[in-house]
Enzyme design. Sequence first.
Site, PDB file in Angstrom:
ATOM      1  N   GLU A 117    -116.786 -52.376 -22.633  1.00 19.95           N
ATOM      2  CA  GLU A 117    -115.678 -51.435 -22.738  1.00 19.95           C
ATOM      3  C   GLU A 117    -115.587 -50.573 -21.477  1.00 19.95           C
ATOM      4  OE1 GLU A 117    -112.701 -49.018 -23.322  1.00 19.95           O
ATOM      5  OE2 GLU A 117    -113.057 -50.634 -24.770  1.00 19.95           O
ATOM      6  N   GLY A 167    -105.850 -55.093 -25.726  1.00 14.36           N
ATOM      7  CA  GLY A 167    -104.557 -54.564 -26.144  1.00 14.36           C
ATOM      8  C   GLY A 167    -103.447 -55.597 -26.153  1.00 14.36           C
ATOM      9  N   HIS A 214    -114.880 -40.226 -62.029  1.00 15.74           N
ATOM     10  CA  HIS A 214    -116.288 -40.393 -61.644  1.00 15.74           C
ATOM     11  C   HIS A 214    -116.852 -41.619 -62.355  1.00 15.74           C
ATOM     12  CE1 HIS A 214    -120.445 -39.355 -60.679  1.00 15.74           C
ATOM     13  NE2 HIS A 214    -120.726 -39.619 -61.944  1.00 15.74           N
TER      14      HIS A 214
END
Length: 461
Positions: free
Chosen positions: A199, A268, A440
């Site tokens: 990176e 990208g 829960h």
Amino acid sequence: MADYDVIVIGGGPGGYVCAIRCAQLGLKTACVEGRETLGGTCLNVGCIPSKALLHASHSLHEAEHNFAKMGLKGKSPSVDWKEMLAYKDDVIGQNTKGIEFLFKKNKVDWLKGWGSIPAAGQVKVGDEVHNAKHIVIASGSEPSSLPGVEVDEKVVVTSTGALELPKIPRKMIVIGAGVIGLEMGSVYARLGSEVTVVEFLDDITPGMDKDIQKTFQRTLKKQGLNFIMGAAVQNVDAKKTKATVNYKLRKDDSEHAIDADVVLVATGRRPFVDGLGLEAAGVKMTERGQIATDHWKTSVPGIWAIGDVTEGPMLAHKAEDEGMAAAESIAGQAGHVNYDVIPGVIYTSPEVASVGKTEQELKEAGVDYKVGKFSFMGNGRAKAVFMGDGFVKILADKATDRVLGVHIMGPTAGELIHEACVLMEYGGSAEDLARTCHAHPTFSEAVREAALACGDGAIHA
């Protein structure tokens, strides 16, 4: 008279959603798509197939590392790579055929081929020119590479090639520590590959919350991913069966090299606008090669643009929202997208999800804020399934308590984030969330505890 009220160019998430919404609103609609199947990059070579492989490889990880802890004894499963790829392809087929069914159901015509715009109000597909009152460009994006890095989709691959490698590589180098690189790197690390992520920046997942970046990288390291940070890739020397990545460390300009069987380029994506004829049609572009828009309208009346070809995050759900908004605007309604409440998710294990502002953004904007944080180690359900790594972090305005950003790393983070999205869409406060009863035991209790931590304090911390 126009052939259609609306022609949408591109059958990906933005395009097909826009086309269906237009049809639902009574507009005669067609969608242009050159692939053999609908769904665009997302369904064919992106979001959906990668999630299939992430699920399969996570199941393998559970069998290898956690089954015995639960008293599930037996030989660990072996990997049949061809069968795993066939499973992935079946998932793709189910989804793409589903879009084709939706087109038929909503009476959207599929114009098969690649589209271009010879003039406003016209779309050319093959040798035929179709007329339309409105044209929506939703042609998506394509992987971007680096100078000195030539992709062959065999040894040097993009995400497309990484989804169909003929065999699991012994060594893989991932260039880029963003979403795609970390997801695919995780898949192959679980399958036994030695994965190294290279990176350019000093942190993974650029733009995300700093706490997430540090904890996430530490967790991925424990899972076997190696990281070389602050490294500028100079070139990739590819042979028939292996490749060498040459890079310089930014801190001292020293040169290094690392070998692998496969190099995944995950640096990208860029707008896919080649061949559309936008320049001749007079459509203005931004300096970054995106289509300039104002509420999805381009500079040419009657031509609209949505999704990855426009500014903003390249996310399928952002494109979908814009597709619906553009359709509603074309139909004379008030199309709307709240760009402040668009979540982002990384589907590793644990998952990472975020929405709204980061601490860094709030500091730069001079906003006085407070932080509520809760670790999944304090969540009973998470500990029961070996998912105690990670946390929920809520950022709220100090004066009004309005929630400005939420960042989650933990089990089902990609689902949990939407509780925050709904809250933020209606301008809710941390106290609103803290006073809402949560079942829960659930993972979602950790979100409530983080909201409590914005006030008098979490109960289980």
